[in-house]
Design a protein around this motif. Structure first.
Motif, PDB file in Angstrom:
ATOM      1  N   SER A  34      22.931  51.844  75.083  1.00  0.00           N
ATOM      2  CA  SER A  34      21.674  51.616  74.385  1.00  0.00           C
ATOM      3  C   SER A  34      21.682  52.339  73.052  1.00  0.00           C
ATOM      4  O   SER A  34      22.385  53.324  72.861  1.00  0.00           O
ATOM      5  CB  SER A  34      20.492  52.110  75.236  1.00  0.00           C
ATOM      6  OG  SER A  34      20.386  51.365  76.421  1.00  0.00           O
ATOM      7  N   LEU A  91      16.960  50.194  72.608  1.00  0.00           N
ATOM      8  CA  LEU A  91      17.253  48.769  72.680  1.00  0.00           C
ATOM      9  C   LEU A  91      18.710  48.582  73.118  1.00  0.00           C
ATOM     10  O   LEU A  91      19.626  48.964  72.400  1.00  0.00           O
ATOM     11  CB  LEU A  91      17.025  48.099  71.326  1.00  0.00           C
ATOM     12  CG  LEU A  91      17.237  46.579  71.289  1.00  0.00           C
ATOM     13  CD1 LEU A  91      16.210  45.873  72.159  1.00  0.00           C
ATOM     14  CD2 LEU A  91      17.157  46.062  69.857  1.00  0.00           C
ATOM     15  N   PRO A  95      22.026  42.042  76.218  1.00  0.00           N
ATOM     16  CA  PRO A  95      20.702  41.584  76.669  1.00  0.00           C
ATOM     17  C   PRO A  95      20.473  41.731  78.160  1.00  0.00           C
ATOM     18  O   PRO A  95      19.340  41.797  78.617  1.00  0.00           O
ATOM     19  CB  PRO A  95      20.698  40.103  76.272  1.00  0.00           C
ATOM     20  CG  PRO A  95      22.138  39.703  76.275  1.00  0.00           C
ATOM     21  CD  PRO A  95      22.884  40.917  75.800  1.00  0.00           C
ATOM     22  N   GLY A 118      22.177  45.203  69.160  1.00  0.00           N
ATOM     23  CA  GLY A 118      20.993  44.948  69.983  1.00  0.00           C
ATOM     24  C   GLY A 118      20.711  43.472  70.125  1.00  0.00           C
ATOM     25  O   GLY A 118      20.477  42.781  69.128  1.00  0.00           O
ATOM     26  N   TRP A 139      18.436  40.663  72.738  1.00  0.00           N
ATOM     27  CA  TRP A 139      17.423  40.603  73.791  1.00  0.00           C
ATOM     28  C   TRP A 139      17.098  39.148  74.128  1.00  0.00           C
ATOM     29  O   TRP A 139      17.243  38.260  73.314  1.00  0.00           O
ATOM     30  CB  TRP A 139      16.157  41.365  73.381  1.00  0.00           C
ATOM     31  CG  TRP A 139      15.488  40.901  72.115  1.00  0.00           C
ATOM     32  CD1 TRP A 139      14.453  40.027  72.002  1.00  0.00           C
ATOM     33  CD2 TRP A 139      15.798  41.299  70.772  1.00  0.00           C
ATOM     34  NE1 TRP A 139      14.092  39.847  70.683  1.00  0.00           N
ATOM     35  CE2 TRP A 139      14.901  40.621  69.911  1.00  0.00           C
ATOM     36  CE3 TRP A 139      16.761  42.168  70.213  1.00  0.00           C
ATOM     37  CZ2 TRP A 139      14.943  40.773  68.528  1.00  0.00           C
ATOM     38  CZ3 TRP A 139      16.786  42.308  68.836  1.00  0.00           C
ATOM     39  CH2 TRP A 139      15.890  41.632  68.001  1.00  0.00           C
ATOM     40  N   THR A 167      15.800  44.636  78.327  1.00  0.00           N
ATOM     41  CA  THR A 167      15.042  45.157  77.196  1.00  0.00           C
ATOM     42  C   THR A 167      13.688  45.662  77.686  1.00  0.00           C
ATOM     43  O   THR A 167      13.008  44.964  78.438  1.00  0.00           O
ATOM     44  CB  THR A 167      14.812  44.057  76.149  1.00  0.00           C
ATOM     45  OG1 THR A 167      16.079  43.512  75.771  1.00  0.00           O
ATOM     46  CG2 THR A 167      14.099  44.596  74.926  1.00  0.00           C
TER      47      THR A 167
END
Length: 399
Positions: free
Chosen positions: A130, A134, A138, A190, A192, A257
């Protein structure tokens, strides 16, 4: 048995069925033509849409990442309608046929067990670190592929309805995943997932999507009780009356997330970066993008695909005449990534001593690109769905 358009092709269906029936490894390669069988648009269809014709826009114009800043309503109108189309349209029957073959022949075989043993013992770096709350990836993936893998350039994420996440490589990303529009250079890694309940509000005539918060009706999950009827597939649909998607992303793992970041990202009709609140964008490779500074590829997918190919190389080296079939469906020459990849892997497998064949299925451009590989490539001038139904009829023991 359903007849294929070309007499030459139908004459080799028995050979194709025999190869698939005897195969110890199946590698599936899919391009835009495979999605077209579901009723989704391919590149040329976009240019036929009136809203885009009036502005002389084609697929390449609309897939320009700069539009998210220069003309957001046009950018989100195109990608938002694609997102809606993909979510409401069911994958065609060919996915189910392939899934059945894979479960019967390539998930539980001796070769599949050998592959899983190699992959589970390999030393992998963590994919789920992380950064600033975030996650870089995903979702978290557990498990390993057996004797089957999918390599696709399609961005509709339909493969997750029928195949496991650890056996899917999307070389151009998919519209279910989002990233910061400024990429890694400014905002770090990152990716998501879009919420299952999200849907873009797109004006039907202009195909523009404005930034106002969508109405509750627009945000209903596809197929939810009380939802409006099937959305018209405005972005160059090639079929109408297609089935509603009832198997939506059933094998895509739940996102990791944090909920507050996800809610912040999708609070408007123009998604925002979950970290910095700048404009977000689909994590899809667009025209003019190279490297990883703009488009964020899933490093978890990259790692899993690389490990699988390395493991397959070990199995090929340790097995005399390993029978490998590479089945390529709907991969054209306009964006040739899939065609090039399938032929490159065919060449590698042959040089390693495998008994490998490539079955290339396409209504046009079905011939080999590399003449040196021609004797190892069978060409079928057909849609993927027609081909799969015809071969499936020749494999009653699978059914």
């Amino acid at each position: 048995m359903e007849q294929l358009p070309s007499a030459r092709c139908s004459a080799t269906l028995d050979e194709a069925a025999q190869l698939l029936g005897d195969a110890q490894v199946l590698l599936l390669f899919t391009g835009a033509g495979f999605s077209a069988d579901s009723g989704l648009a391919v590149y040329d269809d976009v240019a036929k849409v009136k809203a885009y014709q009036d502005r002389s826009l084609d697929y390449m114009d609309l897939c320009d990442p700069k539009l998210v800043h220069q003309e957001p309503p046009l950018f989100w109108g195109f990608w938002g309608q694609c997102f809606n189309d993909y979510r409401t349209t069911a994958p065609h029957q060919g996915y189910e046929i392939l899934s059945r073959w894979v479960e019967q022949r390539f998930h539980h075989s001796e070769t599949a067990q050998r592959m899983r043993a190699i992959l589970s013992s390999s030393c992998e770096t963590s994919e789920y670190t992380s950064f600033d709350s975030l996650p870089a990836e995903p979702y978290e993936v557990s498990g390993h592929a057996g004797a089957f893998y999918v390599f696709t350039s399609n961005v509709d994420a339909h493969h997750y309805d029928w195949f496991q996440p650890y056996e899917i490589r999307e070389c151009h990303g998919n519209v279910e995943l989002y990233q910061c529009s400024f990429g890694r250079a400014r905002c770090g890694p990152g990716l998501w997932r879009a919420p299952r309940s999200f849907r873009f509000a797109v004006e039907p005539g202009s195909l523009l999507a404005f930034a106002e918060v969508p109405t509750p009706e627009a945000l209903r999950p596809a197929g939810a009780a009380g939802a409006a009827g099937p959305a018209l597939r405005h972005v160059g649909a090639v079929a109408s009356g297609a089935e509603r998607r009832s198997t939506l992303l059933r094998y895509m793992p739940e996102g990791q997330t944090p909920e507050h970041l996800l809610a912040r990202s999708f609070s408007e009709n123009h998604p925002k970066c979950a970290r910095c609140r700048a404009a977000a964008r689909p994590a899809v490779l667009m025209f003019g993008e190279w490297g990883d500074k703009e488009w964020l590829d899933s490093q978890g997918q990259v790692s899993r695909w690389s490990n699988f190919m390395q493991g397959l190389g070990e199995v090929v080296a340790a097995t005399t005449n390993l029978r490998c079939v590479l089945l390529e469906i709907g991969a054209g020459t306009r964006v040739p990534t899939v065609r090039q990849t399938s032929e490159q892997i065919l060449e590698v497998l042959l040089s390693g001593g495998a008994n490998a064949k490539l079955l290339r299925v396409n209504p046009k451009d079905a011939e080999p690109d590399d003449a040196d590989l021609a004797e190892h490539i069978l060409s079928f001038q057909s849609t993927g769905l027609e081909f799969l139904r015809a071969v499936d009829a020749l494999l009653p023991e699978v059914r």
